[in-house]
Write a protein that holds these residues in place. Structure first.
Motif, PDB file in Angstrom:
ATOM      1  N   GLY A   4       0.792  -1.222   0.000  1.00  0.00           N
ATOM      2  CA  GLY A   4       0.000   0.000   0.000  1.00  0.00           C
ATOM      3  C   GLY A   4       0.822   1.269   0.000  1.00  0.00           C
ATOM      4  O   GLY A   4       0.277   2.365   0.083  1.00  0.00           O
ATOM      5  N   GLY A 155      -5.651   8.394  -2.129  1.00  0.00           N
ATOM      6  CA  GLY A 155      -5.540   6.943  -2.198  1.00  0.00           C
ATOM      7  C   GLY A 155      -4.136   6.418  -2.006  1.00  0.00           C
ATOM      8  O   GLY A 155      -3.931   5.211  -1.947  1.00  0.00           O
ATOM      9  N   CYS A 157      -0.859   5.323  -0.105  1.00  0.00           N
ATOM     10  CA  CYS A 157      -0.515   4.789   1.212  1.00  0.00           C
ATOM     11  C   CYS A 157      -1.734   4.578   2.112  1.00  0.00           C
ATOM     12  O   CYS A 157      -1.824   5.128   3.200  1.00  0.00           O
ATOM     13  CB  CYS A 157       0.500   5.692   1.918  1.00  0.00           C
ATOM     14  SG  CYS A 157       2.028   5.931   0.994  1.00  0.00           S
ATOM     15  N   PRO A 158      -2.695   3.783   1.672  1.00  0.00           N
ATOM     16  CA  PRO A 158      -3.897   3.592   2.492  1.00  0.00           C
ATOM     17  C   PRO A 158      -3.581   2.886   3.807  1.00  0.00           C
ATOM     18  O   PRO A 158      -2.687   2.051   3.876  1.00  0.00           O
ATOM     19  CB  PRO A 158      -4.795   2.729   1.608  1.00  0.00           C
ATOM     20  CG  PRO A 158      -3.847   1.999   0.718  1.00  0.00           C
ATOM     21  CD  PRO A 158      -2.704   2.954   0.477  1.00  0.00           C
ATOM     22  N   ASN A 159      -4.310   3.247   4.836  1.00  0.00           N
ATOM     23  CA  ASN A 159      -4.176   2.593   6.127  1.00  0.00           C
ATOM     24  C   ASN A 159      -4.863   1.242   6.017  1.00  0.00           C
ATOM     25  O   ASN A 159      -6.048   1.182   5.693  1.00  0.00           O
ATOM     26  CB  ASN A 159      -4.839   3.462   7.206  1.00  0.00           C
ATOM     27  CG  ASN A 159      -4.636   2.911   8.592  1.00  0.00           C
ATOM     28  OD1 ASN A 159      -4.730   1.707   8.817  1.00  0.00           O
ATOM     29  ND2 ASN A 159      -4.354   3.804   9.528  1.00  0.00           N
ATOM     30  N   PRO A 163      -9.931   3.555   6.894  1.00  0.00           N
ATOM     31  CA  PRO A 163      -9.618   4.849   6.265  1.00  0.00           C
ATOM     32  C   PRO A 163      -9.270   5.901   7.327  1.00  0.00           C
ATOM     33  O   PRO A 163      -9.915   5.975   8.366  1.00  0.00           O
ATOM     34  CB  PRO A 163     -10.916   5.224   5.545  1.00  0.00           C
ATOM     35  CG  PRO A 163     -11.642   3.928   5.376  1.00  0.00           C
ATOM     36  CD  PRO A 163     -11.260   3.081   6.570  1.00  0.00           C
ATOM     37  N   ALA A 166      -5.370  11.509   5.203  1.00  0.00           N
ATOM     38  CA  ALA A 166      -3.994  11.514   4.711  1.00  0.00           C
ATOM     39  C   ALA A 166      -3.341  12.847   5.050  1.00  0.00           C
ATOM     40  O   ALA A 166      -4.018  13.799   5.424  1.00  0.00           O
ATOM     41  CB  ALA A 166      -3.989  11.295   3.200  1.00  0.00           C
ATOM     42  N   ASP A 171      -9.293  12.077   2.842  1.00  0.00           N
ATOM     43  CA  ASP A 171      -9.429  10.702   3.328  1.00  0.00           C
ATOM     44  C   ASP A 171      -8.945   9.712   2.285  1.00  0.00           C
ATOM     45  O   ASP A 171      -9.207   9.873   1.107  1.00  0.00           O
ATOM     46  CB  ASP A 171     -10.886  10.380   3.661  1.00  0.00           C
ATOM     47  CG  ASP A 171     -11.335  11.075   4.944  1.00  0.00           C
ATOM     48  OD1 ASP A 171     -10.463  11.492   5.711  1.00  0.00           O
ATOM     49  OD2 ASP A 171     -12.553  11.171   5.150  1.00  0.00           O
ATOM     50  N   SER A 172      -8.225   8.711   2.764  1.00  0.00           N
ATOM     51  CA  SER A 172      -7.768   7.661   1.838  1.00  0.00           C
ATOM     52  C   SER A 172      -8.204   6.319   2.337  1.00  0.00           C
ATOM     53  O   SER A 172      -8.570   6.139   3.444  1.00  0.00           O
ATOM     54  CB  SER A 172      -6.251   7.702   1.686  1.00  0.00           C
ATOM     55  OG  SER A 172      -5.596   7.478   2.910  1.00  0.00           O
TER      56      SER A 172
END
Length: 172
Positions: A4, A155, A157-159, A163, A166, A171-172
């Motif tokens: 990711g 989008g 490096c998504p957790n 979500p 970022a 929000d990612s």
């Protein structure tokens, strides 16, 4: 986590491989030959049931000793200071592993407060400030990857857990 990382995934390992190539090139220029080298990992991250990147430095030291390798130099390229991960994982655990295997081992220093590193960080901050003012700064970079983006794309490096906002505020 590697899958990711970055806009298309895989940035974590790609960046480490790029740094390793730069280190090897510098060492080769100084000693007149390219040393045997590979990327290994320490300091697993996340819950114990989530796989971490491999090979682990201690596991690899054991394999290398079985292959007849008698000495190693560890270069903590993912770290900027001698904090607990470096001191414990490399200076304590990996050195004990190497000693137990009869293998000579040394660890290269981290940049820490070296004036060259501090100047580099300052230059990068000035580049970023210039870009924020709408200027087009000259990007200082080494390696094959080129300069990274100033802001993460939506989008990026998504957790993996849920979500989260970022760094760029989206929000990612």
């Amino acid at each position: 986590m590697n899958d990711g990382s970055g806009a298309r995934g895989g940035a974590y390992v790609a960046q480490h491989l790029d740094v390793m190539a730069e280190v090897v090139e510098q060492v080769a220029a100084r000693i007149g030959r390219t040393p045997q080298h590979e990327l290994v990992y320490c300091s697993r991250s996340g819950a114990p049931h989530i796989p971490w990147l491999e090979p682990d430095v201690n596991d690899r030291l054991e394999e290398m000793a079985a292959e007849g390798v008698t000495s190693v130099v560890m270069v903590p390229i993912g770290f900027v200071s001698d904090h607990m991960e470096v001191v414990y994982d490399l200076d304590t655990e990996a050195m004990a592993t190497a000693e137990g295997l009869g293998m000579a081992a040394a660890r290269a220093g981290t940049p820490g407060t070296d004036p060259r590193f501090v100047a580099l960080v300052r230059d990068l901050l000035l580049e970023r400030a210039a870009a924020e003012r709408g200027e087009v700064p000259v990007r200082t970079t080494v390696g094959s990857l080129g300069p990274g983006p100033d802001l993460c794309a939506v989008g990026c490096c998504p957790n993996p857990r849920a979500p989260r906002p970022a760094a760029c505020g989206v929000d990612s």
